[in-house]
Scaffold this active site. Structure first.
Site, PDB file in Angstrom:
ATOM      1  N   PHE A 134       0.720  -1.123  -0.076  1.00 19.46           N
ATOM      2  CA  PHE A 134      -0.145   0.052   0.023  1.00 19.46           C
ATOM      3  C   PHE A 134       0.833   1.345   0.051  1.00 19.46           C
ATOM      4  CE2 PHE A 134      -2.280   3.594   1.590  1.00 19.46           C
ATOM      5  CZ  PHE A 134      -3.437   3.491   1.201  1.00 19.46           C
ATOM      6  N   ASP A 219       9.128   2.434   1.737  1.00 21.49           N
ATOM      7  CA  ASP A 219       8.017   3.130   2.179  1.00 21.49           C
ATOM      8  C   ASP A 219       8.087   2.858   3.621  1.00 21.49           C
ATOM      9  OD1 ASP A 219       5.623   3.829   3.015  1.00 21.49           O
ATOM     10  OD2 ASP A 219       4.540   3.481   1.289  1.00 21.49           O
ATOM     11  N   LYS A 248       2.736   9.612   8.198  1.00 21.14           N
ATOM     12  CA  LYS A 248       1.878   9.156   9.682  1.00 21.14           C
ATOM     13  C   LYS A 248       2.303   9.750  11.008  1.00 21.14           C
ATOM     14  CE  LYS A 248      -1.137   5.513   8.006  1.00 21.14           C
ATOM     15  NZ  LYS A 248      -0.545   5.003   6.597  1.00 21.14           N
TER      16      LYS A 248
HETATM   17  C1  LIG Z   1      -0.726   5.296   5.309  1.00 17.57           C
HETATM   18  C2  LIG Z   1       0.163   4.563   4.425  1.00 17.57           C
HETATM   19  C3  LIG Z   1       0.411   5.586   3.137  1.00 17.57           C
HETATM   20  C4  LIG Z   1      -0.623   6.623   2.747  1.00 17.57           C
HETATM   21  O1  LIG Z   1      -0.339   7.723   3.542  1.00 17.57           O
HETATM   22  P1  LIG Z   1      -1.498   9.070   3.567  1.00 17.57           P
HETATM   23  O2  LIG Z   1      -0.961  10.086   4.491  1.00 17.57           O
HETATM   24  O3  LIG Z   1      -2.857   8.331   3.953  1.00 17.57           O
HETATM   25  O4  LIG Z   1      -1.360   9.573   2.178  1.00 17.57           O
HETATM   26  C5  LIG Z   1       1.401   4.978   2.103  1.00 17.57           C
HETATM   27  N1  LIG Z   1       2.296   3.966   2.464  1.00 17.57           N
HETATM   28  C6  LIG Z   1       2.058   3.231   3.558  1.00 17.57           C
HETATM   29  C7  LIG Z   1       2.871   2.132   4.014  1.00 17.57           C
HETATM   30  C8  LIG Z   1       1.048   3.723   4.515  1.00 17.57           C
HETATM   31  O5  LIG Z   1       0.589   3.068   5.761  1.00 17.57           O
END
Ligand SMILES: *Cc1c(COP(=O)(O)O)cnc(C)c1O
Length: 390
Positions: A134, A219, A248
């Site tokens: 994700f 990420d 986050k």
């Molecule tokens: C939450 C998340 C995102 C997206 O972040 P947003 O602030 O909602 O755009 C991307 N990568 C990972 C692994 C996430 O947990």
């Protein structure tokens, strides 16, 4: 307003992208309260945003002081909080340079643009991403995401993203071609169901990137900033990416995202190549800088590791005892209870019993508590979870 009154106005006026059940009105440390005054132990922490807990006094003070001093000026000017935040991040990893945006998706967009710019003169732009990953909800980050349900209805997706099997190096190698510029992955897949990369996979991806002159991009938006018991998820493997994304937990609830790069990429973005109006405002950077200071000063990376061990052992004991539980996944305080069937009902029961958590990837009950939880919080959480499994 009570929950029903809030829900009525909300549902009439806010697009139904989410399906909230409860209305929360106050948070303090590891606890939150709903509109009826019912208290919950928060083991979701805004999905790994509140790593230092709700309304930490040092962060509240940093935000209030900076708000009174200077909130925003635009990136036409130097500002001290952005300088200091970048210096602090670079001292924790990669020793390069940062770019600031406002969200996780924007941070990943930054990684994608950085990789494309780096490979542009050679005509390389394709990024190998992982199935089940994700990376966000903008068009490019949704295209990078390895879950068709995120893309469905929005086709055609932007091109330049292909997907390999996570933890299968051969499937990554099979996708490397003339146009490949980078490999993007999470050290621990969060939304995908708390799945950790294998050591051989991470080492293999790094070696492949070195061999083929590709960028390794991580990420770290969910698994970074102490969540897994190290500052960053990739640090469990003894490898370093060429750049990684954060968001986050970085601002403790104040929106901020970052691209953190090492030497190879630190000067690729030149003036005019990338920008964000709100990226790295003094206010956001003050929130983030104080977050990093609290994580340091209070030993929260270490606490995440030790509380994580304790909580995981407790969950494992429940898994051994109760038939409907398949096992336990994760590292540090990024943990999942794997159920034999759908996890939705179990998660609902746990929440109704006073512990916030989240069902994910069909069968996983996910726990992402603040990193400053105590033995007592862990005991309480395990008692609640057990009462729901009985
Ligand atoms: C939450 C998340 C995102 C997206 O972040 P947003 O602030 O909602 O755009 C991307 N990568 C990972 C692994 C996430 O947990």
């Amino acid at each position: 307003m009570n929950t029903k009154e809030i829900a009525d106005v909300f549902d009439k006026n806010v697009m139904p992208t989410y399906a909230p059940g409860m209305a929360l009105v106050k948070g303090q440390g590891t606890k939150v309260w709903d509109a009826e005054g019912v208290e919950y132990l928060d083991f979701l922490a805004g999905i790994s945003v509140l790593n230092v807990g709700h309304s930490h006094p040092k962060i509240v003070k940093a935000i209030c002081d900076q708000a009174a001093q200077l909130m925003h000026v635009s990136n036409l000017y130097y500002t001290e909080p952005q300088a200091r935040l970048a210096a602090k991040l670079n001292s924790v990893a990669l020793d390069g340079k940062c770019f600031f945006g406002n969200s996780g998706a924007e941070a990943n967009e930054g990684l994608i643009k950085l990789a494309r710019l780096w490979g542009h003169d050679e005509g390389r732009y394709e990024i190998i991403c992982m199935k089940n990953s994700f990376h966000g909800r903008t068009l490019a980050t949704a295209a990078a995401t390895g879950q068709s349900k995120i893309q469905k209805g929005f086709e055609p997706m932007p091109e330049g993203f292909v997907h390999a099997e996570y933890n299968n190096l051969d499937s990554v190698k099979a996708l490397v071609g003339d146009k490949t510029v980078a490999i993007l992955l999470e050290a621990v897949q969060g939304e995908g169901g708390i799945i950790s990369a294998d050591q051989e996979f991470m080492t293999g991806v790094r070696a492949l990137c070195d061999e083929k002159n590709l960028l390794m991009l991580c990420d770290e938006i969910q698994c970074g900033l102490g969540r897994t018991g190290k500052w960053f998820g990739f640090q469990h493997y003894g490898v370093e990416p060429d750049a990684f994304s954060l968001a986050k937990a970085l601002g403790s609830g104040y929106p901020i995202g970052a691209v953190v790069s090492g030497d190879k990429l630190k000067n690729v973005f030149q003036p005019g190549k990338h920008a964000s109006t709100f990226g790295g405002t003094p206010l956001a950077c003050a929130a983030a800088l104080s977050t990093l200071e609290v994580i340091d000063d209070e030993g929260l990376v270490e606490n995440s590791a030790s509380m994580g061990k304790k909580f995981k052992a407790g969950l494992q004991a429940l898994a051994d005892k109760y038939d409907q539980v398949e096992g336990v996944r994760g590292v540090g305080l990024m943990l999942g209870l794997e159920m034999k069937g759908p996890a939705g009902d179990t998660a609902k029961k746990i929440i109704e019993s006073g512990l916030l958590c989240l069902a994910t990837a069909e069968t996983i009950v996910r726990f992402l508590p603040p990193l400053n939880i105590t033995d007592d919080d862990v005991e309480k959480a395990l008692t609640i979870i057990e009462s729901c499994l009985k």
